[in-house]
Motif scaffolding. Structure first.
Motif, PDB file in Angstrom:
ATOM      1  N   GLN A 145       0.817  -1.210   0.000  1.00 50.45           N
ATOM      2  CA  GLN A 145       0.000   0.000   0.000  1.00 50.45           C
ATOM      3  C   GLN A 145       0.851   1.260   0.000  1.00 50.45           C
ATOM      4  OE1 GLN A 145      -3.278   0.320  -0.397  1.00 50.45           O
ATOM      5  NE2 GLN A 145      -3.414  -1.900  -0.636  1.00 50.45           N
ATOM      6  N   SER A 146       2.077   1.171   0.523  1.00 55.38           N
ATOM      7  CA  SER A 146       2.941   2.351   0.582  1.00 55.38           C
ATOM      8  C   SER A 146       3.641   2.643  -0.730  1.00 55.38           C
ATOM      9  CB  SER A 146       3.996   2.172   1.688  1.00 55.38           C
ATOM     10  OG  SER A 146       3.380   2.012   2.946  1.00 55.38           O
ATOM     11  N   ASP A 147       3.639   1.697  -1.642  1.00 56.68           N
ATOM     12  CA  ASP A 147       4.325   1.878  -2.925  1.00 56.68           C
ATOM     13  C   ASP A 147       3.572   2.898  -3.770  1.00 56.68           C
ATOM     14  OD1 ASP A 147       5.820   1.645  -5.227  1.00 56.68           O
ATOM     15  OD2 ASP A 147       5.892  -0.537  -5.161  1.00 56.68           O
ATOM     16  N   GLU A 228      19.152  12.166   1.259  1.00 57.88           N
ATOM     17  CA  GLU A 228      19.580  13.196   2.182  1.00 57.88           C
ATOM     18  C   GLU A 228      19.030  14.564   1.834  1.00 57.88           C
ATOM     19  OE1 GLU A 228      23.735  13.174   2.763  1.00 57.88           O
ATOM     20  OE2 GLU A 228      23.866  11.036   3.185  1.00 57.88           O
ATOM     21  N   THR A 229      18.497  14.740   0.644  1.00 56.77           N
ATOM     22  CA  THR A 229      17.957  16.029   0.246  1.00 56.77           C
ATOM     23  C   THR A 229      16.543  15.836  -0.263  1.00 56.77           C
ATOM     24  OG1 THR A 229      18.866  15.752  -1.973  1.00 56.77           O
ATOM     25  CG2 THR A 229      20.229  16.935  -0.379  1.00 56.77           C
ATOM     26  N   PRO A 230      15.714  16.874  -0.194  1.00 54.92           N
ATOM     27  CA  PRO A 230      14.355  16.750  -0.710  1.00 54.92           C
ATOM     28  C   PRO A 230      14.377  16.443  -2.198  1.00 54.92           C
ATOM     29  CG  PRO A 230      14.609  18.720   0.646  1.00 54.92           C
ATOM     30  CD  PRO A 230      15.974  18.175   0.417  1.00 54.92           C
ATOM     31  N   PRO A 231      13.359  15.779  -2.704  1.00 51.25           N
ATOM     32  CA  PRO A 231      13.277  15.481  -4.119  1.00 51.25           C
ATOM     33  C   PRO A 231      13.239  16.757  -4.937  1.00 51.25           C
ATOM     34  CG  PRO A 231      11.690  14.188  -2.881  1.00 51.25           C
ATOM     35  CD  PRO A 231      12.251  15.204  -1.957  1.00 51.25           C
ATOM     36  N   PRO A 232      13.536  16.670  -6.247  1.00 51.05           N
ATOM     37  CA  PRO A 232      13.531  17.851  -7.092  1.00 51.05           C
ATOM     38  C   PRO A 232      12.131  18.442  -7.202  1.00 51.05           C
ATOM     39  CG  PRO A 232      13.689  15.848  -8.411  1.00 51.05           C
ATOM     40  CD  PRO A 232      13.854  15.445  -6.986  1.00 51.05           C
ATOM     41  N   PRO A 233      12.022  19.688  -7.591  1.00 53.90           N
ATOM     42  CA  PRO A 233      10.706  20.297  -7.748  1.00 53.90           C
ATOM     43  C   PRO A 233       9.907  19.611  -8.826  1.00 53.90           C
ATOM     44  CG  PRO A 233      12.415  21.690  -8.689  1.00 53.90           C
ATOM     45  CD  PRO A 233      13.108  20.596  -7.959  1.00 53.90           C
ATOM     46  N   PRO A 234       8.594  19.812  -8.851  1.00 57.62           N
ATOM     47  CA  PRO A 234       7.745  19.156  -9.842  1.00 57.62           C
ATOM     48  C   PRO A 234       8.222  19.421 -11.253  1.00 57.62           C
ATOM     49  CG  PRO A 234       6.416  20.243  -8.185  1.00 57.62           C
ATOM     50  CD  PRO A 234       7.826  20.646  -7.929  1.00 57.62           C
ATOM     51  N   LEU A 282       0.230  12.462  -7.203  1.00 49.29           N
ATOM     52  CA  LEU A 282       0.835  13.742  -6.833  1.00 49.29           C
ATOM     53  C   LEU A 282       2.155  13.547  -6.099  1.00 49.29           C
ATOM     54  CD1 LEU A 282      -2.301  15.763  -5.644  1.00 49.29           C
ATOM     55  CD2 LEU A 282      -1.001  16.105  -7.751  1.00 49.29           C
ATOM     56  N   ILE A 283       2.173  12.631  -5.138  1.00 49.76           N
ATOM     57  CA  ILE A 283       3.383  12.436  -4.342  1.00 49.76           C
ATOM     58  C   ILE A 283       4.488  11.797  -5.174  1.00 49.76           C
ATOM     59  CG2 ILE A 283       4.348  11.299  -2.295  1.00 49.76           C
ATOM     60  CD1 ILE A 283       1.613  11.475  -0.999  1.00 49.76           C
ATOM     61  N   ASN A 284       4.102  10.890  -6.068  1.00 48.45           N
ATOM     62  CA  ASN A 284       5.099  10.198  -6.877  1.00 48.45           C
ATOM     63  C   ASN A 284       5.598  11.056  -8.040  1.00 48.45           C
ATOM     64  OD1 ASN A 284       5.033   7.675  -9.393  1.00 48.45           O
ATOM     65  ND2 ASN A 284       6.717   8.056  -7.998  1.00 48.45           N
ATOM     66  N   ARG A 285       4.698  11.484  -8.890  1.00 47.13           N
ATOM     67  CA  ARG A 285       5.117  12.154 -10.126  1.00 47.13           C
ATOM     68  C   ARG A 285       5.478  13.621  -9.940  1.00 47.13           C
ATOM     69  NH1 ARG A 285       0.978   9.702 -14.747  1.00 47.13           N
ATOM     70  NH2 ARG A 285       1.456   7.497 -14.372  1.00 47.13           N
ATOM     71  N   HIS A 286       4.850  14.276  -8.985  1.00 49.40           N
ATOM     72  CA  HIS A 286       5.070  15.719  -8.850  1.00 49.40           C
ATOM     73  C   HIS A 286       5.972  16.086  -7.671  1.00 49.40           C
ATOM     74  CE1 HIS A 286       2.218  16.357 -12.037  1.00 49.40           C
ATOM     75  NE2 HIS A 286       1.296  15.669 -11.380  1.00 49.40           N
ATOM     76  N   LEU A 287       6.108  15.174  -6.713  1.00 47.50           N
ATOM     77  CA  LEU A 287       7.016  15.439  -5.596  1.00 47.50           C
ATOM     78  C   LEU A 287       8.244  14.539  -5.621  1.00 47.50           C
ATOM     79  CD1 LEU A 287       4.510  16.026  -2.638  1.00 47.50           C
ATOM     80  CD2 LEU A 287       5.615  17.710  -4.117  1.00 47.50           C
ATOM     81  N   GLY A 288       8.213  13.517  -6.453  1.00 45.82           N
ATOM     82  CA  GLY A 288       9.409  12.716  -6.681  1.00 45.82           C
ATOM     83  C   GLY A 288       9.651  11.552  -5.744  1.00 45.82           C
ATOM     84  N   TYR A 289       8.677  11.166  -4.937  1.00 47.43           N
ATOM     85  CA  TYR A 289       8.858  10.059  -3.996  1.00 47.43           C
ATOM     86  C   TYR A 289       8.304   8.769  -4.590  1.00 47.43           C
ATOM     87  CZ  TYR A 289       9.968  13.500  -0.393  1.00 47.43           C
ATOM     88  OH  TYR A 289      10.546  14.502   0.334  1.00 47.43           O
ATOM     89  N   ARG A 290       9.022   7.662  -4.360  1.00 46.74           N
ATOM     90  CA  ARG A 290       8.605   6.363  -4.875  1.00 46.74           C
ATOM     91  C   ARG A 290       7.886   5.528  -3.823  1.00 46.74           C
ATOM     92  NH1 ARG A 290      11.370   4.344  -9.341  1.00 46.74           N
ATOM     93  NH2 ARG A 290      11.696   2.306  -8.375  1.00 46.74           N
ATOM     94  N   ASN A 291       7.987   5.936  -2.561  1.00 45.11           N
ATOM     95  CA  ASN A 291       7.386   5.173  -1.474  1.00 45.11           C
ATOM     96  C   ASN A 291       6.791   6.138  -0.461  1.00 45.11           C
ATOM     97  OD1 ASN A 291       7.659   3.774   1.363  1.00 45.11           O
ATOM     98  ND2 ASN A 291       7.640   2.109  -0.128  1.00 45.11           N
TER      99      ASN A 291
END
Length: 355
Positions: A145-147, A228-234, A282-291
């Protein structure tokens, strides 16, 4: 060997060779892809073995070795696919080693063994192979579910339902018919199932979703980490509704929404009055997180780092801070903190607040 088995197994091997070529040519730098390639080669060898003339000695062992390694390679592949941020557990090599050893002794022992000893080694090897596949299936289920990667979630489901279940059935059937006659039609049925699975895999990888592995597999080890750093901007443009949802999400998280222990993406979607699949995108494609846990860890470890470096909170135990920011226990907090800072919370606090 029946004509039906030869026909269907030949078709399955041809399709699996296509899939192997696709994976090895386009993803050879990835450890996960190499383990997947070994799984495919092992299945090909397994289907070809009954069609080959009797072979003995070291040549037979070389052909059988990829078959022995399939369950271990399956587990290693699923671990790298689903838990890219965690190293493979060291204890995992113990059942893998015993599985290879017992399978080798049961089928290609360097010295002659009596029938009872061979049967013992065979049963032990089958038990361990089933266990390794079971561990791989549990890995696919874990944090499903977290993926946040849509293609990887689909790949997990396909591997779990089709490939994992198929391998469990095959190994169970091997154990069942090891010392009794195989009913007519069972080998052909097995080859038919293998060819259908292979056809479905090739259609999916080569036609329906050619980018599935690109989006699913973790980056190579030499790719710079983004932990260690936030994901890149959208990078994708947002429509008005998506911009509103992103703003609501960020406002909610910055106000401490991440502190809720056991927070799931479904619960977060309910809190924001939005749909779960939209939030995933939104979290995956626009904020760059995979999990999703990685997304929560960004906020939780950021707050914990600030509090550990704050002299006014030097009296607080590390566990208290971990619980305050949303962790259930100290172990996952320590693991996430070390991935960010490459040191434990205690070491970090000692560095920031020298006595």
């Amino acid at each position: 060997m029946t004509a039906g088995y030869l026909f269907f197994s030949g078709g399955a091997c041809a399709l699996l060779l296509l899939a192997t070529a696709k994976v090895s040519m386009h993803h050879h730098r990835l450890a996960a892809a190499r383990w997947l390639t070994l799984v495919l080669i092992g299945v090909i060898c397994y289907l070809l073995l009954p069609t080959l003339p009797p072979i003995g000695g070291f040549s037979a062992f070389l052909i059988y070795l990829p078959v022995i390694l399939v369950p271990a390679a399956f587990w290693l592949f699923t671990h790298l696919l689903c838990r890219e941020e965690e190293p493979f557990p060291r204890w995992g090599w113990i059942p893998i080693g015993f599985s290879v050893l017992f399978s080798t002794l049961a089928n290609h022992a360097p010295v002659s063994l009596d029938a009872n000893t061979e049967e013992i080694f065979f049963n032990l090897s089958q038990f361990l192979r089933l266990g390794l596949i079971g561990l791989g299936m549990l890995t696919l289920l874990g944090q499903f579910q977290s993926d946040l990667v849509a293609e990887r979630r689909r790949l997990r489901a396909i591997l779990l339902i089709a490939v994992g279940t198929y391998m469990l059935i095959v190994i169970s059937a091997e154990s069942l018919f090891a010392y009794r006659p195989v009913p007519n039609g069972v080998p052909a049925l097995h080859a038919l199932l293998a060819s259908l699975l292979s056809l479905a895999a090739c259609l999916w990888l080569l036609a329906l979703s050619p980018s599935a592995l690109d989006e699913s597999l973790p980056m190579p080890a030499d790719t710079p980490e983004k932990v260690e750093t936030p994901p890149p901007p959208p990078v994708a443009s947002l429509d008005t509704h998506q911009q509103i949802q992103i703003s609501k999400l960020q406002e909610h998280m910055e106000s401490g929404g991440y502190r809720h222990t056991g927070l799931t993406i479904r619960e977060l979607a309910d809190q924001l009055n939005t749909r779960e699949h939209l939030l995933r995108t939104l979290i995956n494609r626009h904020l760059g997180y995979r999990n999703f846990n990685e997304y929560l860890n960004h906020y939780r470890i950021t707050e914990a780092s600030a509090r550990l470096a704050n002299p006014e909170q030097a009296h607080l135990p590390v566990l208290t801070i971990a619980l305050d920011v949303g962790y259930r226990s100290l172990s996952p907090f320590n693991a996430a903190f070390k991935r960010r800072h490459n040191q434990t919370p205690t070491e970090y606090r000692r560095e920031k607040l020298p006595a």
